[in-house]
Structure formats: structure tokens, C-alpha cells
Design an enzyme around this catalytic site. Structure first.
Site, PDB file in Angstrom:
ATOM      1  N   GLY A  45      24.143 -27.981  -1.706  1.00 29.05           N
ATOM      2  CA  GLY A  45      25.008 -29.525  -1.415  1.00 29.05           C
ATOM      3  C   GLY A  45      26.154 -29.769  -1.988  1.00 29.05           C
ATOM      4  N   ALA A  46      27.011 -28.080  -2.579  1.00 23.57           N
ATOM      5  CA  ALA A  46      28.272 -28.666  -3.506  1.00 23.57           C
ATOM      6  C   ALA A  46      29.305 -28.339  -3.189  1.00 23.57           C
ATOM      7  CB  ALA A  46      28.040 -27.820  -4.685  1.00 23.57           C
ATOM      8  N   ASN A  47      29.191 -28.360  -1.634  1.00 22.70           N
ATOM      9  CA  ASN A  47      31.118 -28.891  -1.442  1.00 22.70           C
ATOM     10  C   ASN A  47      31.360 -30.090  -1.079  1.00 22.70           C
ATOM     11  OD1 ASN A  47      29.137 -28.465   1.342  1.00 22.70           O
ATOM     12  ND2 ASN A  47      30.670 -29.241   2.698  1.00 22.70           N
ATOM     13  N   THR A  48      30.196 -31.229  -1.209  1.00 22.55           N
ATOM     14  CA  THR A  48      31.021 -32.274  -0.851  1.00 22.55           C
ATOM     15  C   THR A  48      30.335 -33.736  -1.930  1.00 22.55           C
ATOM     16  OG1 THR A  48      31.535 -34.368   1.028  1.00 22.55           O
ATOM     17  CG2 THR A  48      29.735 -32.823   1.043  1.00 22.55           C
ATOM     18  N   TYR A 200      12.250 -41.104   5.403  1.00 23.84           N
ATOM     19  CA  TYR A 200      13.168 -40.480   4.427  1.00 23.84           C
ATOM     20  C   TYR A 200      13.171 -41.271   3.218  1.00 23.84           C
ATOM     21  CZ  TYR A 200      17.524 -41.466   0.910  1.00 23.84           C
ATOM     22  OH  TYR A 200      18.135 -41.188  -0.392  1.00 23.84           O
TER      23      TYR A 200
END
Length: 363
Positions: A45-48, A200
Site C-alpha cells: 500500500g505504498a502509492n498513497t 474493521y
């Protein structure tokens, strides 16, 4: 002129106090200045958001960064941006969809083949309070992405992490784990009314339980495992929460949220801290609230629950421990299987495992 001195002084004092309070509440920057030249870091999840800022900061410190993302267009753009800002050419975009067992295995296989070592694995990606939905393989989307996907990825990279020791696994969780419950009778919300908040919280409790169980299983291997709550961070993760959709919350509560909520750059500091801090060498099985070690909720300390969750997750993901030599029992008691941390993992297709055990994905 003198009549302006008092108001200006008061304003300056209030502003300064607000800044200090926010730094105190949000944790401030990572205190460690450690560099990581030559070390390979895998971040999901490193694009944002937090993941992108974590990748950027670790690239600044000299790391070789493998950015695992579902949206490759955004990932390539983010990787290019980080390379330009840090002047570190070793930042790479790789595809992984944590809602797909096939994609996770392909990503892990590529990392295992292409990387000489993996020094840090940061399980950062996640979804929060999204509508009811299933992963490609039929699991609840929040439990599947937040817990099962990272459970599988970590297990598939374990041998590489062991060979790279001392190495670290960093799992992102949430303070919401405090109210989480693990429903072993229906982990994937197949038989009860779906509640996105409870789903969650269950996934976040699972993150802490997984951290503690994995740390115990890896004792003596040189691989440490810790988890963290990054604080309240303004990122795309909260897009399904409905925050600030009313006029009251957007106008009246916004100033307070501005004071207490931090941006992605500050939100990434706990992940960076757990990844690089020299003083955390050998520290494992711990929960951090931002950068402060704290005891997690009592439910997260239950060893029987963590063991059951591990076994259920392994079955759902198609992982089984290879049979190992039994430990001789000197007192006539029943023999127990070895708990050697080097126990190998056999990868099976999850459907075949479920068929063999008579389980359904809600177990």
C-alpha cells in the site's frame, strides 16, 4: 504601537502552545537518524498516504524500496516521484492485490526470486469501514485484506526474512483493536448481519494477535515482529467513514480535528521508527501507540485466541505446517509436534484444504 503588543503576544503564545500540543498528540518526527544503505524494504500500500511517506523516508535513508500496490499506474507515479525527490534510484513499483491469493503468491514469488535479501517487511496496506464485500477468494474484504492477505504474504517471505536476519516485520494496526472481537464461528460475515465497524475492529485485533503469535514462533531466528497504531491520520483510508459530511462536523469540529489529526508524513514516522531504530534491535512481539510501547487490549494478549487465529488463517490461506519429528515424551505423556521456528510451510490451494477439513470460509 504598544496596544498591539499584548494581542500579538497572546496570539503567539496560543499558536505556540497549539503547535506543541499537536506535536505531543501526534508523536512528532522519528527520533532515530539511522541510515539503511543496502537494506531492502518491502512496503504494501505504498502509492498513497502513510505507505507512500514511509517509502519516501526510507528511500532518503538509503534503502532499496519495493512498493507493493494494487493500482500500478498510481504506484509507478509514486515511485518516480520518490526517486526524483530522494535521488535514490532503487525505488521499484510492484503489483500486489491483497484481496487475491493468486496475486499475493505472484508478488512473493517475484520478491523471493529477484531480491537477495529482505531486511524489513512493512504490512501497511488496509481498508477501513468499507461497504460489505468479498475478496476474489470469498473472504470478507476487511478481514481478507487487513489480516489474511498480510498473513499469507508474511509467511511466503519468511524464509527470505530468516536468511536476511537480523530482519524486521512491522504490522500496522489500530487503536480500534480494543473493541474488536474474533468470531471463529463466522470470521467472514457469511451468517450474520454485516457491521462494517465491527468487521474493521475484528481485522485490527487480528493484526495484533498475528504479531504476537508470529513473534513467538520466530523466537531465536533473528526476525522481530512488532505492530503499531500510527495515530489519527488524514488519508484516503477514512473515505468510507463519513467524517465531515455534515455541516456541523465540517464547521464546528474541524478546528479540533485539525489540532488532533496529522498528515501522512507525520503518520509515517512510527513505521519508520519501528523499521530503523537501532534501540529496537531484538525487540519483538510489542504493540506501539505511535512511537510509545504500550500494552494492547487484554483480548490481544490471549495466547489461545492467537493460536486459534493462526491455525484458522493458515487453513483459509492454504498453508499447512510440514509434518515434523515428534518430541519424545519422557513421562509417558502424548508426544507433541516440534515448535522449531525453522518448520517449513507447505503451500496448498485454499479450496482443497477447506474441502479436506470440511470447513467453509466463515470458520
Amino acid at each position: 504601537m504598544s496596544k498591539y503588543i499584548l494581542p500579538v503576544s497572546v496570539f503567539g503564545t496560543v499558536f505556540g502552545c497549539a503547535v506543541l500540543l499537536k506535536n505531543h498528540v501526534t508523536g512528532g518526527p522519528c527520533p532515530s537518524k539511522a541510515k539503511i544503505p543496502g537494506k531492502t524494504v518491502v512496503i504494501t500500500g505504498a502509492n498513497t498516504g502513510i505507505g507512500k511517506e514511509t517509502a519516501k523516508e526510507l528511500a532518503k535513508r538509503g534503502g532499496r524500496i519495493i512498493m507493493g500496490c494494487r493500482d500500478m499506474e498510481k504506484c509507478e507515479t509514486a515511485a518516480k516521484e520518490i526517486r526524483g525527490q530522494t535521488l535514490n534510484p532503487h525505488v521499484y513499483a510492484r503489483h500486489i492485490d491483497l484481496a487475491s491469493i493468486k496475486s499475493i503468491r505472484q508478488f512473493a514469488e517475484r520478491v523471493n526470486q529477484e531480491e537477495k535479501h529482505v531486511d524489513v517487511l512493512i504490512n501497511n496496506a488496509g481498508v477501513m469501514r468499507c461497504p460489505a464485500g468479498k475478496t476474489e477468494d470469498g473472504f470478507d474484504i476487511q478481514f481478507g485484506v487487513n489480516h489474511l492477505g498480510h498473513f499469507l504474504l508474511t509467511n511466503l517471505l519468511l524464509e527470505k526474512l530468516k536468511d536476511s536476519a537480523p530482519s524486521r516485520v512491522v504490522n500496522l494496526t489500530s487503536l480500534a483493536h480494543i473493541v474488536g472481537e474474533i468470531d471463529f464461528n463466522d470470521l467472514n460475515w457469511d451468517n450474520k448481519k454485516f457491521d462494517t465497524k465491527r468487521a474493521y475492529c475484528q481485522s485490527k485485533l487480528a493484526n495484533v494477535l498475528f504479531t504476537r503469535e508470529l513473534a513467538q514462533r520466530l523466537e531465536g531466528t533473528g526476525v522481530t515482529v512488532n505492530c503499531l497504531h500510527p495515530g489519527v491520520v488524514a488519508t484516503e483510508l477514512g473515505r468510507h467513514t463519513g467524517l465531515h459530511q455534515s455541516q456541523f462536523s465540517s464547521s464546528v469540529l474541524s478546528p479540533f480535528f485539525t489540532l488532533l489529526v496529522k498528515g501522512p508524513e507525520l503518520g509515517a514516522q512510527p513505521s519508520v521508527y519501528l523499521a530503523v531504530a537501532e534501540e529496537l534491535e531484538g525487540v519483538t512481539g510489542c504493540y506501539y501507540d505511535v512511537m510509545m510501547e504500550k500494552e494492547p487490549a487484554p483480548k490481544a494478549l490471549d495466547q489461545e485466541v492467537s493460536r486459534r487465529l493462526w491455525e484458522a488463517s493458515a487453513r483459509l490461506m492454504g498453508l499447512e505446517q510440514a509434518p515434523s519429528a515428534a518430541v519424545p515424551a519422557s513421562n509417558g505423556a502424548q508426544e507433541k509436534p516440534s515448535t522449531d521456528p525453522d518448520t517449513k510451510i507447505i503451500v496448498k490451494h485454499p479450496l482443497s484444504v477447506l474441502e479436506q477439513t470440511g470447513m467453509n470460509p466463515g470458520v
